[in-house]
Design an enzyme around this catalytic site. Structure first.
Site, PDB file in Angstrom:
ATOM      1  N   THR A  95      95.270  60.532  25.235  1.00  0.00           N
ATOM      2  CA  THR A  95      95.295  61.121  26.535  1.00  0.00           C
ATOM      3  C   THR A  95      96.759  60.677  27.121  1.00  0.00           C
ATOM      4  OG1 THR A  95      92.903  61.047  26.854  1.00  0.00           O
ATOM      5  CG2 THR A  95      94.430  60.994  28.929  1.00  0.00           C
ATOM      6  N   TYR A 181      88.092  53.562  16.450  1.00  0.00           N
ATOM      7  CA  TYR A 181      88.117  54.844  17.232  1.00  0.00           C
ATOM      8  C   TYR A 181      87.662  55.825  16.262  1.00  0.00           C
ATOM      9  CZ  TYR A 181      89.525  58.588  20.255  1.00  0.00           C
ATOM     10  OH  TYR A 181      89.587  59.835  21.000  1.00  0.00           O
ATOM     11  N   LYS A 209      84.694  53.037  19.677  1.00  0.00           N
ATOM     12  CA  LYS A 209      84.585  54.030  20.512  1.00  0.00           C
ATOM     13  C   LYS A 209      84.098  55.167  19.768  1.00  0.00           C
ATOM     14  CE  LYS A 209      87.531  57.403  23.150  1.00  0.00           C
ATOM     15  NZ  LYS A 209      88.948  57.755  23.597  1.00  0.00           N
ATOM     16  N   ILE A 248      85.014  54.977  27.361  1.00  0.00           N
ATOM     17  CA  ILE A 248      86.478  55.116  27.397  1.00  0.00           C
ATOM     18  C   ILE A 248      86.688  56.678  27.813  1.00  0.00           C
ATOM     19  CG2 ILE A 248      88.474  54.893  26.177  1.00  0.00           C
ATOM     20  CD1 ILE A 248      87.269  53.064  24.361  1.00  0.00           C
TER      21      ILE A 248
END
Length: 352
Positions: A95, A181, A209, A248
């Site tokens: 992001t 992640y 995540k 998240i």
């Protein structure tokens, strides 16, 4: 009689002959590596402090018209997250467009965030890479400039074996609190649970995540592992029905107060449903295209895009204006009226 010339070691025999050159012993020690690491712990973050975080924002990186970081706008974004109760930020993630940054930019932004906000919010640096060498170096630097935890993805494109995944993550886990992640839609490879359970033997594994779905979330949480949902559209159920610690989030860039309520306020299917339209709009194109467009329309960042990202088309920008009206402007960050913006208001930069 011995003599040294530069780094060469030569020995003259009694007969006046000269033996073959031998390299210095230290130069031939295999895999000789001293980690660039500090064991000073007075101000280090305990892994349990990371495990307890419920709302972490994958923060946007805004730009100046020439493509450099707009730190003034960035500071405003982070301050608004803190004011609305966000507990942590991912710096330079997908992001935040870490994939479009040089490592110098990346580490600078982590250090800046720690320096300005580290006492108010947990700073989690995305120092992962598909190159283990780069991941090690960036993570050493990230912890050296004060980040509280690292986010690590599995090697993408040049995928590796299960054993390679374990070795890759083991190379960085010893440095400090770490979030793994798993996002197969981007990496092209799922991190299988047996890898995560192996890594969980490290005291520095804060959690995962997870973007595969709530069945995987429950598989981990039922075994005592900490999980953050990586899917905003699933995070309410992940949190309240499947045992996730939190999320998240991308959406919390825009509506941090509502996302905090979703994570802290108990089961709330009404609010979850209310946010559905916004979340679907944000992810109709690959993240962070929707978010970048929305933040520009809200007037909290300049309408500057680093290519290959480009803004959503006019019809979609009209839709966002209507979404803001539906949810209420007061629930979004910033204090300017939402704007439509013309196509020529946007600046697209390929060299920066």
């Amino acid at each position: 009689m011995a003599s040294a010339i530069g780094c060469c070691s030569l020995k003259v025999t009694h007969q006046g002959g000269m033996r073959k050159w031998r390299s210095p012993r230290a130069a031939v020690v295999p895999n000789f590596h001293l980690p660039m690491r500090s064991y000073e712990v007075k101000n280090r973050t305990n892994v349990d402090d990371i495990k307890s975080l419920r709302l972490i924002t994958a923060i946007k990186t805004p730009y100046l018209p020439d493509g450099r970081f707009d730190l003034e706008a960035y500071d405003t974004l982070v301050n608004m997250q803190i004011e609305d109760g966000v507990e942590g930020v991912i710096v330079g993630g997908t992001t935040g467009e870490g994939q479009l940054m040089s490592w110098d930019e990346h580490i600078m932004l982590i250090g800046h965030t720690v320096n300005c906000f580290g006492g108010c919010i947990k700073v989690i640096g995305n120092t992962g890479s598909n190159s283990t060498r780069e991941a090690i170096h960036a993570t050493e630097q990230g912890f050296a400039v004060g980040m509280h935890a690292a986010l690590h993805i599995n090697p993408y494109y040049g995928k590796t074996s299960v054993e390679g995944l374990v070795s890759h993550f083991d190379s960085v886990l010893s440095m400090g609190p770490t979030i793994i992640y798993n996002v197969p839609s981007r990496t092209g490879q799922d991190i299988p649970p047996r890898v995560v359970h192996t890594l969980a033997q490290s005291p520095n594994l804060a959690g995962i995540k997870e973007c595969v779905g709530n069945d995987r979330v429950e598989q981990y949480t039922s075994n005592g592992l900490v999980v953050w949902s990586g899917n905003d559209d699933q995070c309410h159920d992940s949190r309240w029905d499947f045992g996730a610690t939190g999320v998240i989030s991308v959406t919390s860039n825009l509506v941090p107060g509502l996302m905090r309520e979703l994570m802290f306020g108990g089961k709330n299917p009404s609010l979850n449903s209310k946010l559905t339209h916004l979340i679907e709009w944000l992810f109709q194109e690959p993240n962070p295209i929707g978010l970048n467009t929305a933040l520009a329309q809200l007037g909290v960042v300049r309408p500057v895009f680093r290519l290959p990202y480009v803004p959503l088309p006019l019809a979609k920008r009209v839709e966002f204006v209507n979404i803001v009206k539906e949810l209420g402007r007061e629930n979004f960050i910033g204090d300017k009226d939402v704007q439509l913006l013309d196509d020529n208001d946007f600046i697209l930069i390929g060299r920066y």
